[in-house]
Write a protein that holds these residues in place. Structure first.
Motif, PDB file in Angstrom:
ATOM      1  N   ASP A  45      39.499  28.200  50.630  1.00  0.00           N
ATOM      2  CA  ASP A  45      38.299  27.937  49.834  1.00  0.00           C
ATOM      3  C   ASP A  45      37.682  26.588  50.209  1.00  0.00           C
ATOM      4  N   LEU A  47      35.215  25.849  52.249  1.00  0.00           N
ATOM      5  CA  LEU A  47      33.751  25.850  52.219  1.00  0.00           C
ATOM      6  C   LEU A  47      33.239  25.825  50.792  1.00  0.00           C
ATOM      7  N   GLU A  48      33.881  26.567  49.904  1.00  0.00           N
ATOM      8  CA  GLU A  48      33.463  26.569  48.505  1.00  0.00           C
ATOM      9  C   GLU A  48      33.571  25.166  47.909  1.00  0.00           C
ATOM     10  N   LEU A  51      30.789  22.951  49.463  1.00  0.00           N
ATOM     11  CA  LEU A  51      29.478  23.273  48.901  1.00  0.00           C
ATOM     12  C   LEU A  51      29.348  22.807  47.460  1.00  0.00           C
ATOM     13  N   ALA A  70      25.155  30.872  48.414  1.00  0.00           N
ATOM     14  CA  ALA A  70      26.176  30.312  49.299  1.00  0.00           C
ATOM     15  C   ALA A  70      27.549  30.211  48.628  1.00  0.00           C
ATOM     16  N   ILE A  71      27.601  29.644  47.441  1.00  0.00           N
ATOM     17  CA  ILE A  71      28.905  29.462  46.782  1.00  0.00           C
ATOM     18  C   ILE A  71      29.528  30.802  46.374  1.00  0.00           C
ATOM     19  N   TYR A  74      31.002  32.434  49.643  1.00  0.00           N
ATOM     20  CA  TYR A  74      31.508  31.412  50.559  1.00  0.00           C
ATOM     21  C   TYR A  74      32.411  31.976  51.653  1.00  0.00           C
TER      22      TYR A  74
END
Length: 161
Positions: A45, A47-48, A51, A70-71, A74
């Protein structure tokens, strides 16, 4: 009618400086993409979290995209970013479909820039990358020491190379 080999070589070899720029960006994107692939970026996670932390500083008109698209997606975006970087990197390294690869690099970098909110030292490199990739795109640097040179001979009217 195509130009003789020597004529093309003399014209296209003048872009060798921009070819070096293209190869640098290709190496960077490939290295970063492979690092994401082997480092667990696509399965975690990371990237989550990134972001979510960037949402507070993002441009106000870009926040709805981050929070609404996006979220929540992700993991899909992590795969798209990873493989986008790998494929753009390979294309830039080999000078194959250089113009679409440069546009993909600009698109990815622009999204990182917008998520960061701009105006900080962390976004200076994003701005430099976008400017450099724009030079690669505009000069058609794949025609110098790249596979686009042969594609341009075969299909001279195509805007892709």
């Amino acid at each position: 009618m195509t130009k003789p080999l020597l004529g093309n070589w003399q014209t296209e070899a003048k872009l060798w400086q921009v070819a070096l720029l293209r190869i640098f960006f290709g190496y960077y994107f490939l290295q970063d993409g492979v690092g994401k692939l082997t480092g667990g970026f696509t399965g975690s996670d990371a990237l989550e979290k990134w972001l979510t932390t960037k949402t507070t500083g993002a441009f106000s008109w870009y926040k709805p995209f981050l929070t609404g698209v996006a979220i929540p997606h992700y993991q899909l975006l992590a795969w798209l970013i990873t493989w986008g970087m790998i494929l753009a990197g390979l294309a830039l390294l080999f000078g194959f479909l250089t113009r679409p690869a440069a546009l993909a690099g600009i698109f990815m970098t622009l999204n990182f820039y917008l998520a960061k909110g701009g105006g900080s030292p962390a976004t200076t490199s994003d701005q430099a990358f976008m400017a450099g990739l724009l030079v690669v795109f505009l000069t058609r640097s794949g025609r110098s020491f790249g596979l686009d040179r042969w594609l341009a001979r075969r299909y001279p009217d195509s805007p892709l190379w």
